[in-house]
Design a protein around this motif. Sequence first.
Motif, mmCIF file in Angstrom:
data_model
loop_
_atom_site.group_PDB
_atom_site.id
_atom_site.type_symbol
_atom_site.label_atom_id
_atom_site.label_comp_id
_atom_site.label_asym_id
_atom_site.label_seq_id
_atom_site.Cartn_x
_atom_site.Cartn_y
_atom_site.Cartn_z
ATOM 1 N N VAL A 250 19.498 28.003 40.634
ATOM 2 C CA VAL A 250 20.633 29.045 40.930
ATOM 3 C C VAL A 250 21.290 30.333 39.693
ATOM 4 O O VAL A 250 21.519 29.239 38.796
ATOM 5 C CB VAL A 250 21.516 28.639 41.904
ATOM 6 N N GLU A 251 20.642 31.404 39.873
ATOM 7 C CA GLU A 251 21.378 32.377 38.880
ATOM 8 C C GLU A 251 22.475 32.949 39.468
ATOM 9 O O GLU A 251 22.207 33.893 40.771
ATOM 10 C CB GLU A 251 20.106 33.152 38.545
ATOM 11 N N LEU A 252 23.396 33.269 38.972
ATOM 12 C CA LEU A 252 24.241 34.417 39.173
ATOM 13 C C LEU A 252 24.746 34.640 38.289
ATOM 14 O O LEU A 252 25.151 35.114 37.045
ATOM 15 C CB LEU A 252 25.703 33.655 39.544
ATOM 16 N N HIS A 253 24.852 36.399 38.818
ATOM 17 C CA HIS A 253 25.277 37.511 37.806
ATOM 18 C C HIS A 253 27.033 38.465 37.767
ATOM 19 O O HIS A 253 27.289 38.036 38.762
ATOM 20 C CB HIS A 253 24.091 38.359 38.624
ATOM 21 N N THR B 159 25.203 29.822 30.312
ATOM 22 C CA THR B 159 25.628 31.289 30.165
ATOM 23 C C THR B 159 24.575 31.719 29.794
ATOM 24 O O THR B 159 24.623 31.418 28.547
ATOM 25 C CB THR B 159 26.966 31.249 30.079
ATOM 26 N N GLY B 160 23.835 33.450 29.959
ATOM 27 C CA GLY B 160 24.067 34.549 29.632
ATOM 28 C C GLY B 160 25.246 35.427 28.954
ATOM 29 O O GLY B 160 26.091 34.728 28.747
ATOM 30 N N GLU B 161 24.381 36.651 29.147
ATOM 31 C CA GLU B 161 25.598 37.792 28.162
ATOM 32 C C GLU B 161 25.845 37.830 29.903
ATOM 33 O O GLU B 161 27.109 37.898 29.698
ATOM 34 C CB GLU B 161 24.200 38.821 27.865
ATOM 35 N N ASP B 162 25.326 38.583 30.610
ATOM 36 C CA ASP B 162 26.257 38.396 32.049
ATOM 37 C C ASP B 162 25.262 38.006 33.318
ATOM 38 O O ASP B 162 25.660 38.297 34.350
ATOM 39 C CB ASP B 162 25.475 39.769 31.828
ATOM 40 N N SER B 163 25.346 36.835 33.048
ATOM 41 C CA SER B 163 25.130 35.173 34.312
ATOM 42 C C SER B 163 25.481 34.438 34.101
ATOM 43 O O SER B 163 25.449 33.671 32.673
ATOM 44 C CB SER B 163 23.431 36.052 34.778
ATOM 45 N N VAL B 164 25.402 33.302 35.348
ATOM 46 C CA VAL B 164 25.392 32.207 34.554
ATOM 47 C C VAL B 164 24.219 31.405 35.709
ATOM 48 O O VAL B 164 23.736 32.053 36.508
ATOM 49 C CB VAL B 164 26.955 31.326 34.935
ATOM 50 N N ASP C 210 28.697 38.307 41.378
ATOM 51 C CA ASP C 210 28.868 39.286 42.354
ATOM 52 C C ASP C 210 27.690 37.721 43.398
ATOM 53 O O ASP C 210 27.183 38.032 43.203
ATOM 54 C CB ASP C 210 27.934 39.898 42.138
ATOM 55 N N PRO C 211 28.821 38.333 44.320
ATOM 56 C CA PRO C 211 28.024 37.215 45.689
ATOM 57 C C PRO C 211 26.015 37.899 46.394
ATOM 58 O O PRO C 211 25.884 37.535 46.447
ATOM 59 C CB PRO C 211 29.216 36.807 46.403
ATOM 60 N N LEU D 269 33.159 28.886 37.231
ATOM 61 C CA LEU D 269 31.993 28.771 36.539
ATOM 62 C C LEU D 269 32.855 29.697 35.686
ATOM 63 O O LEU D 269 34.027 29.704 35.920
ATOM 64 C CB LEU D 269 31.902 29.851 37.708
ATOM 65 N N PRO D 270 32.249 30.279 34.673
ATOM 66 C CA PRO D 270 32.919 30.502 33.538
ATOM 67 C C PRO D 270 33.440 32.471 33.789
ATOM 68 O O PRO D 270 34.828 32.134 32.815
ATOM 69 C CB PRO D 270 32.163 30.338 32.165
#
Length: 114
Positions: free
Chosen positions: A97-100, A16-21, A82-83, A77-78
Amino acid sequence: RSASAAQEFPPINLWTGEDSVAVAAELPGISPDEIGLTVRENILTLKGTREPRTEDEKSVWHRRERAYGTFSRTVQLPFRVDPERVEARFANGLLEVELHRPEADRPKKIQIKG
């Protein structure tokens, strides 16, 4: 490494990053159009089929460790994502895959008035 972990396919990394996984999955020998990727709330599902190579009927197997057939891997996911803001890239057998996180779910810094 436990036996159950060894059997899960595809193997994945998740961070994870600050606002994404970000999720990376190893899918050797599979083309991108054979992969199904869905996301709902905080659940990522990866599905597909791995076709076996056609062998000469005179061939004798000495070792067969690679599994074939359909696969499905569901990952929690943690946080909710947003799909509409999912980016997926596939190269050299690696799916990235990057998910925000939705804007509304992000922590907000509150200004305190003195």
